[in-house]
Scaffold this active site. Sequence first.
Site, short mmCIF file in Angstrom:
data_model
loop_
_atom_site.label_atom_id
_atom_site.label_comp_id
_atom_site.label_asym_id
_atom_site.label_seq_id
_atom_site.Cartn_x
_atom_site.Cartn_y
_atom_site.Cartn_z
N SER A 214 0.82 -1.21 0.00
CA SER A 214 0.00 0.00 0.00
C SER A 214 0.85 1.26 0.00
CB SER A 214 -0.94 0.01 1.22
OG SER A 214 -0.22 0.37 2.38
N GLY A 215 0.15 2.39 -0.19
CA GLY A 215 0.81 3.68 -0.15
C GLY A 215 0.75 4.33 1.21
N ASP A 216 0.31 3.61 2.22
CA ASP A 216 0.25 4.15 3.58
C ASP A 216 0.38 2.98 4.54
OD1 ASP A 216 -0.31 5.92 5.81
OD2 ASP A 216 -1.30 7.24 4.39
N ASP A 217 0.04 3.19 5.81
CA ASP A 217 0.22 2.15 6.82
C ASP A 217 -0.56 0.89 6.44
OD1 ASP A 217 1.67 4.05 8.35
OD2 ASP A 217 -0.20 4.80 9.20
#
Length: 491
Positions: free
Chosen positions: A272-275
């Site tokens: 993913s592009g975040d947590d």
Amino acid sequence: MHYLSTMHVNALQLPETMKMMKIVAVLLVAVLSASLRCAVAGRVRNLESSTYEIKYNAINCRTHSASLTDFGAVGDGLTSNTKAFQDAVNQLSQFASDGGVQLYVPAGKWLTGSISLTSHFTLYLHRDAVLLASQDMNEWPVLKPLPSYGRGRDAAAGRYQSLIFGTNLTDVIVTGDNGTIDGQGAFWWQKFHGGKLKYTRPYLIEFMYSDTVQISSLTLLNSPSWNVHPVYSSNVLVQGITILAPVQSPNTDGINPDSCTNVKIEDCYIVSGDDCVAVKSGWDEYGISYGMPTQHLIIRRLTCISPYSATIALGSEMSGGIGDVRAEDITAINTESGIRIKTAVGRGAYVKDIYVKRMSMHTMKWAFKMDGDYKSHPDNRYDPNALPVIQNINYRDIVAENVAMAARFDGIPGDPFSGICIANVTLGMAAKSKKYPWTCTDIQGMTSGVSPPPCDLLPDQGVEKISECDFPQDNLPIDELEVKQCAYRTG
């Protein structure tokens, strides 16, 4: 298919006699008194009377089932099926009190806007079924901001309803044979980057104020924003989920339990592009006022790839409190940080009783990170005297390789993070790692058997103290939730 409302009355060729007229009258009364139920029942199969079986595990099995195609849906990837989905849910909801109902999504590409599910309901996706999120903004209802946040994340106004949504539900399941839900997120990411959004982007799956929720055996692609968001809910099971999004996509968090109690996340693979997992409970004064923590959370066998974010993040929206989080058998690859706590002055509440063991990390910027000055606030009305309590944080039995920096722990001046315990940890540093692998301010704690040697604020107590950072041995209630083997019989 057997349409129970088709009574073959025309074949009777009724004679003109009073006796037959009475029979017809009785039949008509019966049909009229159950017209709605019979019309839908004609589309519904009783699972005891069919032949071809699809087996799967679920917290509850269903007595009745219907296919999405029974409601006029077209799986060509072009035709909008929003109405077909919602008609199916609305009509099938009458079976909630009669053993529950399952809506089967067969192979195909099913374009749809937001869908609201109902209680005692299973949405099941065939392995070759793909739900495609509509790019027609008219197919996305707008909701008020979450009360524990006070505003939307992307904009101050409300938020678009999630693709699969439900509120105030009991016993709801979204599962399949690794079927796919594709959020077609690029459409939303462009609007976000261009500042063209009046409301916060939708999530892929969100359940609010709900109890006994299962999300399992699915592939989630390219979410507009967060992927899975249970909020104000309890007894939530997330298992066997694959989440994939470009690593530079904005805010595509994997699984975000938010003000929830008794949650289990197992056997998930996330890019993913975040947590990959972000544990939350409200934002500043709104979260403090709402006062609903996330607690009794299990995370097991998680694999995460997220070069710009964390494997497991606690916060930064944690103003309702976060407690009793147990993570084990975690793998992080090419990820910015392993375990990260994010908070700030104004958050209030607490992050406490956090336990992590058996974690493996490969190519990391930080193994561990804590931020006491995470500057993100919903508005300027937060209370500067609302200081968070960060205590009893336990990490043990962890190995890593190619790490740029072991840890950066920044507490809050006058409000130190306390009770940090790190044991039996070996971090292999990268060839170009920082000269000082540990940076620590405003923290208190101890270590045992940690390499490279930690900062002075975390003195090494020797290997005999490794057990000090122990993992709880008792079971949480969510581990007692049993699943059954269910069967869907196609006609």
